[in-house]
Design a protein around this motif. Structure first.
Motif, PDB file in Angstrom:
ATOM      1  N   ALA A 230      -4.990  -8.477  -4.447  1.00  0.00           N
ATOM      2  CA  ALA A 230      -4.482  -7.199  -4.950  1.00  0.00           C
ATOM      3  C   ALA A 230      -3.047  -6.957  -4.486  1.00  0.00           C
ATOM      4  N   THR A 231      -2.802  -7.162  -3.213  1.00  0.00           N
ATOM      5  CA  THR A 231      -1.464  -6.937  -2.660  1.00  0.00           C
ATOM      6  C   THR A 231      -0.423  -7.821  -3.325  1.00  0.00           C
ATOM      7  N   PHE A 232      -0.705  -9.099  -3.452  1.00  0.00           N
ATOM      8  CA  PHE A 232       0.304 -10.010  -3.984  1.00  0.00           C
ATOM      9  C   PHE A 232       0.425  -9.903  -5.508  1.00  0.00           C
ATOM     10  N   THR A 233      -0.586  -9.361  -6.166  1.00  0.00           N
ATOM     11  CA  THR A 233      -0.440  -9.022  -7.581  1.00  0.00           C
ATOM     12  C   THR A 233       0.454  -7.802  -7.736  1.00  0.00           C
ATOM     13  N   GLN A 234       0.273  -6.811  -6.878  1.00  0.00           N
ATOM     14  CA  GLN A 234       1.178  -5.655  -6.888  1.00  0.00           C
ATOM     15  C   GLN A 234       2.624  -6.112  -6.683  1.00  0.00           C
ATOM     16  N   ALA A 235       2.833  -7.024  -5.742  1.00  0.00           N
ATOM     17  CA  ALA A 235       4.187  -7.517  -5.482  1.00  0.00           C
ATOM     18  C   ALA A 235       4.748  -8.252  -6.689  1.00  0.00           C
TER      19      ALA A 235
ATOM     20  N   LEU B 153      -5.189  -1.460  -9.017  1.00  0.00           N
ATOM     21  CA  LEU B 153      -3.912  -1.617  -8.322  1.00  0.00           C
ATOM     22  C   LEU B 153      -3.096  -0.337  -8.248  1.00  0.00           C
ATOM     23  N   ASN B 154      -3.520   0.686  -8.973  1.00  0.00           N
ATOM     24  CA  ASN B 154      -2.787   1.966  -9.010  1.00  0.00           C
ATOM     25  C   ASN B 154      -1.322   1.725  -9.399  1.00  0.00           C
ATOM     26  N   VAL B 155      -1.131   0.956 -10.443  1.00  0.00           N
ATOM     27  CA  VAL B 155       0.191   0.494 -10.852  1.00  0.00           C
ATOM     28  C   VAL B 155       1.149   1.650 -11.118  1.00  0.00           C
ATOM     29  N   GLU B 156       0.659   2.697 -11.752  1.00  0.00           N
ATOM     30  CA  GLU B 156       1.557   3.775 -12.167  1.00  0.00           C
ATOM     31  C   GLU B 156       2.072   4.619 -11.005  1.00  0.00           C
TER      32      GLU B 156
ATOM     33  N   ASP C 257       0.834  -1.200   0.000  1.00  0.00           N
ATOM     34  CA  ASP C 257       0.000   0.000   0.000  1.00  0.00           C
ATOM     35  C   ASP C 257       0.871   1.254   0.000  1.00  0.00           C
ATOM     36  N   SER C 258       1.977   1.203   0.724  1.00  0.00           N
ATOM     37  CA  SER C 258       2.907   2.333   0.737  1.00  0.00           C
ATOM     38  C   SER C 258       3.544   2.535  -0.636  1.00  0.00           C
ATOM     39  N   ASP C 259       3.884   1.442  -1.311  1.00  0.00           N
ATOM     40  CA  ASP C 259       4.471   1.529  -2.650  1.00  0.00           C
ATOM     41  C   ASP C 259       3.493   2.123  -3.660  1.00  0.00           C
ATOM     42  N   PHE C 260       2.257   1.604  -3.644  1.00  0.00           N
ATOM     43  CA  PHE C 260       1.301   1.890  -4.716  1.00  0.00           C
ATOM     44  C   PHE C 260       0.232   2.912  -4.312  1.00  0.00           C
ATOM     45  N   ASN C 261       0.339   3.440  -3.090  1.00  0.00           N
ATOM     46  CA  ASN C 261      -0.635   4.422  -2.610  1.00  0.00           C
ATOM     47  C   ASN C 261      -2.061   3.858  -2.682  1.00  0.00           C
ATOM     48  N   THR C 262      -2.216   2.670  -2.103  1.00  0.00           N
ATOM     49  CA  THR C 262      -3.524   2.011  -2.058  1.00  0.00           C
ATOM     50  C   THR C 262      -3.887   1.722  -0.604  1.00  0.00           C
ATOM     51  N   ALA C 263      -5.007   1.050  -0.386  1.00  0.00           N
ATOM     52  CA  ALA C 263      -5.486   0.796   0.982  1.00  0.00           C
ATOM     53  C   ALA C 263      -6.014  -0.623   1.119  1.00  0.00           C
TER      54      ALA C 263
END
Length: 378
Positions: free
Chosen positions: A253-258, A344-347, A201-207
């Motif tokens: 979502a978290t583990f896809t971001q990772a 995921l707010n990938v960008e 969440d810190s990386d991608f600014n998500t919750a």
């Protein structure tokens, strides 16, 4: 001079990911169990103790393996017994979630997929033997214990729904979060999948960590309402199932971001061989944590493409694997549980990802119909 600075920054980032990332102490989490699940939460301490041992130069693998097999902080269970949990033998009626993982990762030798991967990584043999990389084994050991915690948390969630059992619901929280009571240990809210959610969440600014907590809180409230006669047991079951699905969506979502983060980081041009193995092992192992929640078509392909154990230890082609993963996700209707890449707010973390991968949009190209995905919430 620029090359020296870049190298130092790279080393610093690798050390951070390898040592402190995803396990740092956290503030109060916002969920307080109503049942006593302090012993269950101590599983996270075993994981943290194993990580501390691995992080020591010339670490004692015998001690780490002993903690994994026999446990240290919990009175009743070890990580190995958690990894070998037979859901069917435990009376779980709905095995679909466990089987979604098992069909991807069981090696066909009758051994449970969590334990076999953990043991191979701990001993750095078996499926890890051909790579002969201590760095790969180290990072895979540390991160796959998180997968074990998540799957066991899911096991408790399924039982909570099946038996309308509030203690199982609180146990789901305990295995996801780790120790929550500072009187038990100062390392609260660490050593579990919830800590990974906080980091991503810190990386991608998500919750997504908060989404997991909110889902568990809704379930907790439903138990209170059912106890007061405000809702029926049937209504309770429906609320718990919906909340559990939302919990799984948030963790997916978290583990896809990772997966997206580390599939790019491990293939950056000029990365050292140790850093490649560190990022590669971290990304693939995090993928395993969420793989059973993904559209099977996506999960099967990523598992084939990204698993480092059967790939030569050569410098990967920059962006190749990352872009293939991203494009496959976008070609399906969803990632799973209604989750889309745009969620995921990938960008925020990968601002150049569209240009890097030669795509114009992070919207999915499939519209309507069924993509063969697993459970969808929407």
């Amino acid at each position: 001079m620029k090359l020296i600075v870049a190298s130092l920054l790279l080393i610093a980032n690798v050390v951070k990911a390898d040592v402190g990332d995803d396990t740092d102490a956290a503030e109060p989490i916002g969920y307080t169990p109503t049942k006593d699940v302090t012993d269950h939460s101590k599983a996270g301490l075993d994981q943290l103790d194993i990580i501390d041992i691995i992080n020591e130069p010339g670490h004692n693998w015998t001690e780490a393996i002993d903690i994994y097999v026999n446990g240290r902080n919990r009175a009743t269970n070890s990580f190995q017994s958690m990894s070998r949990k037979d859901w069917a033998a435990a009376g779980v009626a709905d095995l679909s979630l466990y089987e979604a993982y098992a069909v991807l990762f069981n090696a066909g030798d009758g051994e449970p997929f969590l334990d076999s991967y953990n043991l191979d990584a701990l001993h750095c043999n078996g499926t890890f033997a051909s790579r002969n990389s201590r760095r790969l084994c180290d990072i895979s050991t540390k991160k796959h214990l998180l997968c074990t915690g998540l799957v066991y948390s899911q096991y408790e969630g399924v039982k909570a729904i099946q038996y309308s059992n509030e203690k199982n619901w609180d146990e789901m929280f305990a295995f996801w979060n780790g120790v929550y009571d500072p009187s038990v240990d100062a390392r609260i809210n660490t050593g579990g999948p919830g800590a990974v959610q906080k980091s991503r969440d810190s990386d991608f600014n998500t919750a997504f960590q908060q989404e997991s907590i909110d889902a568990m809180l809704v379930g907790q409230e439903a138990f209170a309402k059912q106890a007061n006669g405000e809702i029926t047991e049937e209504e309770l079951t429906k609320i718990l199932q919906t909340s559990f699905d939302k919990f799984n969506r948030a963790n997916l979502a978290t583990f896809t971001q990772a997966t997206l983060k580390y599939s790019k980081n491990y293939a950056i041009k000029g990365t050292s061989s140790d850093a490649i193995d560190n990022y590669w092992g971290e990304g693939y192992t995090y993928f395993r944590c969420g793989a059973g929640l993904m559209d099977p078509a996506i999960a099967v392909y990523i598992n084939y493409l990204f698993d480092p154990r059967d790939k030569p230890a050569t410098t990967p082609t920059p962006l190749e694997v990352h872009c293939k993963i991203l494009k496959l996700m976008l070609a399906e209707e969803e990632i799973g549980y209604g989750l889309k890449v745009s969620d995921l707010n990938v960008e925020a973390y990968l601002p150049n990802t569209k240009a890097d991968c030669g795509i114009d949009s992070l919207e999915h190209t499939v519209r309507g119909g069924s993509s063969g995905a697993g459970k969808s919430l929407w």
